[in-house]
Design a protein around this motif. Structure first.
Motif, PDB file in Angstrom:
ATOM      1  N   ARG A 106      49.786  58.493  12.362  1.00 40.29           N
ATOM      2  CA  ARG A 106      50.477  57.292  11.770  1.00 40.29           C
ATOM      3  C   ARG A 106      50.281  56.714  12.265  1.00 40.29           C
ATOM      4  N   LEU A 107      49.631  55.363  12.155  1.00 42.01           N
ATOM      5  CA  LEU A 107      49.867  53.877  12.655  1.00 42.01           C
ATOM      6  C   LEU A 107      50.639  53.054  11.824  1.00 42.01           C
ATOM      7  N   TRP A 108      51.985  52.037  12.450  1.00 45.18           N
ATOM      8  CA  TRP A 108      52.410  51.083  11.387  1.00 45.18           C
ATOM      9  C   TRP A 108      51.737  49.558  12.323  1.00 45.18           C
ATOM     10  N   GLN A 154      50.386  67.921  11.139  1.00 41.59           N
ATOM     11  CA  GLN A 154      49.239  67.669   9.725  1.00 41.59           C
ATOM     12  C   GLN A 154      50.388  67.360   8.736  1.00 41.59           C
ATOM     13  N   ALA A 155      51.463  67.492   8.689  1.00 44.23           N
ATOM     14  CA  ALA A 155      52.657  67.766   7.227  1.00 44.23           C
ATOM     15  C   ALA A 155      54.138  66.984   8.612  1.00 44.23           C
ATOM     16  N   ASP A 156      54.119  67.139   9.214  1.00 42.40           N
ATOM     17  CA  ASP A 156      55.062  66.277  10.245  1.00 42.40           C
ATOM     18  C   ASP A 156      54.872  65.251  11.289  1.00 42.40           C
ATOM     19  N   PRO A 157      53.736  63.964  11.537  1.00 41.94           N
ATOM     20  CA  PRO A 157      52.654  63.659  12.361  1.00 41.94           C
ATOM     21  C   PRO A 157      53.942  62.484  12.851  1.00 41.94           C
ATOM     22  N   LEU A 158      52.897  62.474  13.777  1.00 44.49           N
ATOM     23  CA  LEU A 158      53.597  61.588  14.788  1.00 44.49           C
ATOM     24  C   LEU A 158      53.607  59.336  14.441  1.00 44.49           C
ATOM     25  N   HIS A 159      54.567  58.900  14.037  1.00 42.63           N
ATOM     26  CA  HIS A 159      54.514  57.609  14.012  1.00 42.63           C
ATOM     27  C   HIS A 159      55.113  56.574  15.116  1.00 42.63           C
ATOM     28  N   GLN A 179      66.297  56.161  18.775  1.00 41.64           N
ATOM     29  CA  GLN A 179      66.332  57.636  18.251  1.00 41.64           C
ATOM     30  C   GLN A 179      65.036  57.944  18.683  1.00 41.64           C
ATOM     31  N   GLY A 180      63.913  57.126  18.390  1.00 38.19           N
ATOM     32  CA  GLY A 180      62.814  57.758  17.444  1.00 38.19           C
ATOM     33  C   GLY A 180      62.115  58.192  18.926  1.00 38.19           C
ATOM     34  N   ARG A 181      62.570  58.249  20.220  1.00 43.86           N
ATOM     35  CA  ARG A 181      61.358  58.910  21.073  1.00 43.86           C
ATOM     36  C   ARG A 181      61.179  60.543  20.772  1.00 43.86           C
ATOM     37  N   ALA A 182      62.627  60.586  20.623  1.00 43.99           N
ATOM     38  CA  ALA A 182      62.562  62.578  20.770  1.00 43.99           C
ATOM     39  C   ALA A 182      62.297  62.671  18.979  1.00 43.99           C
ATOM     40  N   LEU A 183      62.494  61.695  18.177  1.00 43.53           N
ATOM     41  CA  LEU A 183      62.287  62.489  16.690  1.00 43.53           C
ATOM     42  C   LEU A 183      60.568  62.169  16.627  1.00 43.53           C
ATOM     43  N   GLY A 184      59.608  61.337  17.433  1.00 37.22           N
ATOM     44  CA  GLY A 184      58.621  61.447  17.079  1.00 37.22           C
ATOM     45  C   GLY A 184      58.118  60.016  16.549  1.00 37.22           C
TER      46      GLY A 184
END
Length: 542
Positions: free
Chosen positions: A287-289, A345-350, A382-387
């Motif tokens: 998912r792109l922001w 798909q239920a938990d995508p990479l942001h 914090q985001g590296r390990a949490l996708g």
């Protein structure tokens, strides 16, 4: 009359076709002649030897042998010229490429002692030796006749010389008393002596260094990007390296900072990452922001692949707040179960893509800048390990502009203004081995990167046109489109102050006036108004 016009028209068409054929023939012959001259210049000794042999045979009266010698002298040149003109790819792969690489290897091995001395890699020591001769009056007895001084050179050992494509690799072992830093310092003189376009050093062991010389520059011509089709998560292909190999940029688990002055090609890297992930966006695993602080000019072209887009600092803070809530919710679920996020798909990479980061961290109002820096710092740490990963583009790498520069795990240095900026982006000592400040303005998209092993490499991103970005957005649209939290309007009559700022649950920090601070009407103790009375002060009417 009509038949005459038709005949004239046919003759005119035939004349044009004949002229076009003649033009193509002349161009072909000119190209063949040019290629033949290049071959002859590269094989002068062969041609001169056979021509001289043909002249000798002609003088001796051997006409047939003379003609055969001339055919051997110029026949390969003609065959190579036609081959190189008509089928250049196969000629380069089968003939020209192997011959050129063999010439590079032979040159290095033959001149290694001379190169070592001239580049400062060798040391010399002087010794005295005595020479002995046979004295004429002493029969067979040897006597000392004279002494002389001998200079002995000690060179680093050239272990191996290999070639691959346009690369010349030298595996060098240090001599006694020498360090790998000495070999790395001599890489620049070695590259200059070999006529290389670029170089890099790779330390193999504490005493062995591989010096890679790029003998032909494959980054001079811009290459248009291609529409991606396969789903990639870990890395995307942005362009090519200076040896012609594909340039893959790791995305998963990396925060990327792209630094370059105006016109250096940041858009090529921005869209190389976003469009490269577009098939994964359509598949639902990414998912792109988007945060475009150039009024949406950049992201607006490919708006369809983004789940949400912010075009001003207030919207950017709202987007960061929303993304931080995703990070916090995911962290609570992963705690005690798994340490590294796996996109599904239920938990995508942001992926948060920010263009013109400095507008958010330096050039907006103090309160918005403070809140944006806080939110972005939490995501980066914090985001590296949490996708949740960040891609940010900026022009000015100074610490007061990008205070979070040290939190990015990989940096890409496009064309910069000075050696000091190169040191800021790539690290101390990198201005000499990765001179991003020397990239030509005529080569947009060219950059220097630092590999995981500490070596540097020059790369160039493929060019993304507006039409190509629109095609990618239409072909791989985002299945999820989210709206940003809307912040309540700020009162216009109350000055901004740090004490009057609270944080909304679903949006950026906005100003709110507490009820305890609202102004209350106070009755006058004297005068006509006090005689009329007021319920608020408990004074009745007279």
């Amino acid at each position: 009359m009509g038949s005459n016009l038709a005949a004239a028209r046919v003759s005119f068409v035939d004349a044009r076709a004949a002229a076009a054929l003649l033009t193509r023939t002349v161009r072909f012959l000119r190209a063949v002649l040019r290629a033949a001259l290049v071959w002859v210049r590269g094989h002068v000794r062969w041609v001169l030897a056979l021509v001289g042999f043909a002249v000798i045979l002609r003088l001796l009266g051997n006409q047939i042998g003379s003609r055969e010698a001339l055919v051997l002298a110029f026949g390969p040149a003609l065959v190579s010229a036609v081959w190189a003109t008509c089928w250049p790819v196969s000629y380069e792969r089968v003939c020209a490429g192997p011959a050129r690489r063999a010439r590079w290897r032979r040159w290095v091995r033959k001149n290694w002692a001379h190169l070592s001395r001239e580049c400062g890699l060798s040391v010399s020591r002087t010794t005295k030796s005595r020479t002995f001769g046979l004295a004429p009056k002493e029969g067979s007895r040897f006597v000392a006749s004279q002494s002389q001084t001998v200079t002995v050179w000690s060179h680093p050992r050239l272990m191996d010389v290999t070639t691959a494509g346009s690369l010349l690799r030298l595996m060098i072992r240090t001599r006694t008393g020498q360090t790998v830093q000495d070999l790395e310092a001599a890489a620049a003189p070695l590259a200059a002596a070999a006529g290389a376009h670029a170089y890099r050093c790779v330390q193999m062991t504490p005493s062995v260094v591989e010096v890679v010389l790029v003998m032909q520059d494959s980054l001079t011509q811009a290459r248009p990007a291609e529409i991606p089709e396969a789903v990639y998560l870990n890395a995307v292909t942005l362009g090519r390296r200076q040896d012609g190999a594909p340039w893959h940029l790791t995305v998963t688990g990396r925060h990327t900072l792209v630094v370059g002055c105006s016109g250096s090609g940041k858009g090529s890297i921005f869209w190389g990452v976003c469009a490269g992930l577009a098939p994964a966006v359509r598949a639902g695993v990414v998912r792109l922001w988007g945060v475009d602080l150039k009024r949406g000019v950049e992201v607006g072209v490919g708006r369809g692949i983004f789940s949400a887009v912010a075009t001003n600092p207030i919207e950017a803070v709202a987007l960061l707040t929303r993304l931080l809530s995703v990070l916090e919710e995911r962290g609570n679920r992963m705690a005690g179960n798994i340490r590294l996020h796996q996109p599904t798909q239920a938990d995508p990479l942001h992926v948060l893509a920010i263009d013109e980061l400095a507008v958010l961290t330096a050039y907006t109002d103090a309160e918005t800048k403070k809140e944006a820096s806080r939110l972005l710092a939490e995501i980066l740490t914090q985001g590296r390990a949490l996708g949740v990963v960040v891609l940010a583009c900026v022009q000015d790498p100074r610490k007061e502009v990008v205070g979070l520069r040290g939190l990015f795990t990989q940096t890409i240095a496009l064309r910069l203004r000075s050696a000091e900026e190169t040191r800021m982006v790539l690290g101390d000592g990198m201005a000499a081995v990765a001179p991003a400040h020397r990239i030509s303005p005529a080569l947009p998209g060219t950059a220097w990167v630092v590999e995981e092993d500490g070596s540097t490499d020059r790369v160039r991103a493929d060019w993304w046109s507006d039409q190509l970005v629109r095609q990618v957005a239409a072909l791989h649209p985002s299945p999820v489109v989210e709206g940003l939290p809307v912040a309540p309007a700020q009162p216009a009559d109350i000055p901004v102050g740090s004490d009057d700022v609270t944080r909304a649950d679903s949006g950026p920090r906005v100003r709110a006036t507490p009820a305890s601070r609202q102004r209350k009407s106070r009755p006058h103790k004297t005068g006509s108004a006090s005689r009329k009375g007021s319920p608020s002060n408990g004074i009745g009417a007279a």
